[in-house]
Enzyme design. Structure first.
Site, mmCIF file in Angstrom:
data_model
loop_
_atom_site.group_PDB
_atom_site.id
_atom_site.type_symbol
_atom_site.label_atom_id
_atom_site.label_comp_id
_atom_site.label_asym_id
_atom_site.label_seq_id
_atom_site.Cartn_x
_atom_site.Cartn_y
_atom_site.Cartn_z
ATOM 1 N N TRP A 25 -2.807 40.444 98.072
ATOM 2 C CA TRP A 25 -3.605 40.513 96.854
ATOM 3 C C TRP A 25 -3.031 39.640 95.734
ATOM 4 O O TRP A 25 -3.696 39.398 94.737
ATOM 5 C CB TRP A 25 -3.727 41.955 96.376
ATOM 6 N N GLU A 38 -4.985 48.068 93.973
ATOM 7 C CA GLU A 38 -4.402 49.131 93.152
ATOM 8 C C GLU A 38 -4.907 50.516 93.574
ATOM 9 O O GLU A 38 -4.141 51.481 93.586
ATOM 10 C CB GLU A 38 -4.699 48.890 91.672
ATOM 11 N N GLN A 43 -0.449 56.429 95.813
ATOM 12 C CA GLN A 43 0.151 57.402 96.726
ATOM 13 C C GLN A 43 0.278 56.881 98.158
ATOM 14 O O GLN A 43 0.312 57.659 99.110
ATOM 15 C CB GLN A 43 -0.645 58.712 96.701
ATOM 16 N N THR A 44 0.346 55.545 98.304
ATOM 17 C CA THR A 44 0.442 54.951 99.634
ATOM 18 C C THR A 44 1.421 53.783 99.599
ATOM 19 O O THR A 44 1.430 53.000 98.653
ATOM 20 C CB THR A 44 -0.931 54.443 100.108
ATOM 21 N N GLY A 82 -6.267 57.919 104.114
ATOM 22 C CA GLY A 82 -6.135 59.186 103.398
ATOM 23 C C GLY A 82 -6.709 59.169 101.998
ATOM 24 O O GLY A 82 -7.142 58.128 101.500
ATOM 25 N N TYR A 121 -3.947 53.687 84.056
ATOM 26 C CA TYR A 121 -3.043 52.804 84.794
ATOM 27 C C TYR A 121 -3.807 51.676 85.495
ATOM 28 O O TYR A 121 -3.467 50.497 85.368
ATOM 29 C CB TYR A 121 -2.230 53.589 85.833
ATOM 30 N N ASP A 139 3.006 53.499 86.498
ATOM 31 C CA ASP A 139 2.960 54.261 87.741
ATOM 32 C C ASP A 139 4.342 54.871 87.971
ATOM 33 O O ASP A 139 5.215 54.815 87.093
ATOM 34 C CB ASP A 139 2.522 53.375 88.910
ATOM 35 N N CYS A 194 15.163 49.381 91.653
ATOM 36 C CA CYS A 194 15.404 50.633 90.921
ATOM 37 C C CYS A 194 14.750 51.787 91.677
ATOM 38 O O CYS A 194 13.860 52.477 91.190
ATOM 39 C CB CYS A 194 14.841 50.515 89.505
ATOM 40 N N CYS A 201 21.741 48.702 91.418
ATOM 41 C CA CYS A 201 22.127 48.314 90.051
ATOM 42 C C CYS A 201 22.855 46.972 90.012
ATOM 43 O O CYS A 201 22.735 46.224 89.034
ATOM 44 C CB CYS A 201 23.001 49.398 89.428
ATOM 45 N N CYS A 204 20.241 44.293 89.737
ATOM 46 C CA CYS A 204 19.142 44.538 88.801
ATOM 47 C C CYS A 204 19.237 43.590 87.610
ATOM 48 O O CYS A 204 20.296 43.482 86.975
ATOM 49 C CB CYS A 204 19.184 45.991 88.315
#
Length: 353
Positions: A25, A38, A43-44, A82, A121, A139, A194, A201, A204
């Protein structure tokens, strides 16, 4: 430590330019593709979404193609992903875009937010990634990054914490030269560096200004209220074949007592709380036919919301005709099942029988 939006935005953009994953995407971030991705990513996991996204876009390349499709076709393409309400809302939203916006995805943030199935969101993701607008996203990944950056010790899902997190997300994106880049970088950083456990860290880009890292509490954050204990529920599902080898499927219009998603093709099933009580009479009544030669297969286990679901397939045969028509029932050849809108748990049941 001081929260410096300009420094954070600059460091994120630099990091993302070197470490962004190649995702389908991202190659062409038009509003339709951003929207579909999105919604699928809610949740996937990304790895799960990629093949679904590619098949979905190949079948429905734009809003008009999606709106023109029958809902069954949309659900069939979604099967196994799902949370089927997402697919239904995608279909409804595409038709709203045709009716209200002439088939063009709206570029105005408020208009995007007003579409069915799109919340704050998702609207922010579309507005920033597809249209370059400085709209924030929040999110789970972004929550975690911001909570650690600021050493936020409150429950991140509380109203007070959410207000702060949205404020910080807004400050960062408004300080960015490219809102699209910085919002994607925030999400990517949370997904790849993260992480919930063992955050990276050392690599990061924000480690120098991270209050949680400075205090040594990065693995204790973010704070989340303890999830409720999951509940167990068992179903007996009837895998009924006729003399021609066809299998009987039903379709519920409403959820009723079942946790399985309604509106899809499924095997007749009932709650089976105690194995010492046979479910055959109840299953036979639902199917509207007598059952013979029942054999029990290994159970299929599935997590749905806060439930641990166990489905036991009872394979059976019948020489009689189905007399009931409620709920809608139909015989299918096994080869036809692949193209039907069907939950992954139902497919697993058929394999396990």
């Amino acid at each position: 430590m001081k929260f410096d939006p300009q420094s954070i935005a600059r460091r994120l953009a630099s990091w993302f330019s070197r470490h962004a994953r190649e995702l389908p995407w991202r190659s062409n971030p038009d509003p339709y593709r951003v929207w579909i991705s999105e919604i699928m990513l809610q949740q996937t996991q990304v790895a799960t979404v990629i093949p679904y996204f590619e098949r979905f876009i190949a079948r429905f390349p734009d809003v008009r193609a999606l709106a023109a499709a029958h809902l069954d076709d949309v659900l069939a393409q979604w099967s196994g992903l799902g949370y089927y309400r997402r697919a239904r809302m995608l279909h409804a939203c595409s038709r709203e875009i045709i009716a209200t916006h002439g088939g063009e995805f709206p570029g105005d943030y408020e208009a995007i937010l007003d579409l069915p199935g799109i919340g704050r969101y998702t609207a922010g993701a579309i507005a920033s990634i597809a249209f370059g607008q400085p709209r924030p996203v929040l999110d789970g990944n972004v929550e975690r990054v911001l909570a650690r950056l600021t050493a936020l010790r409150a429950d991140v899902k509380s109203a007070a914490a959410q207000k702060k997190l949205w404020f910080w997300a807004t400050e960062v994106v408004e300080a960015a030269k490219s809102p699209s880049t910085v919002n994607q970088a925030l999400m990517e950083l949370g997904a790849m560096v993260c992480t919930p456990q063992n955050p990276g860290c050392k690599v990061c880009p924000l480690r120098a200004t991270c209050a949680a890292k400075h205090a040594g509490i990065q693995e204790q954050l973010p704070v989340r209220r303890k999830a409720a204990a999951s509940k167990a529920i068992r179903y007996a599902a009837l895998i009924l074949c006729d003399a021609r080898g066809r299998v009987l499927l039903t379709r519920r219009e409403k959820s009723g007592e079942s946790l399985l998603p309604h509106g899809l093709w499924e095997f007749p099933h009932v709650v089976w709380p105690a194995r010492k009580v046979s479910p055959l009479r109840e299953l036979s009544a639902i199917a509207g036919v007598s059952i013979t030669a029942v054999s029990e297969a290994a159970p299929v286990r599935h997590a749905i919301m806060n439930y641990r679901v166990e489905l036991v397939a009872l394979a059976a045969k019948t020489s009689g005709r189905v007399t009931k028509t409620r709920p809608p029932q139909q015989w299918f050849k096994p080869a036809e099942l692949a193209s039907l809108p069907m939950a992954s748990a139902t497919r697993k049941l058929f394999i396990a029988r």
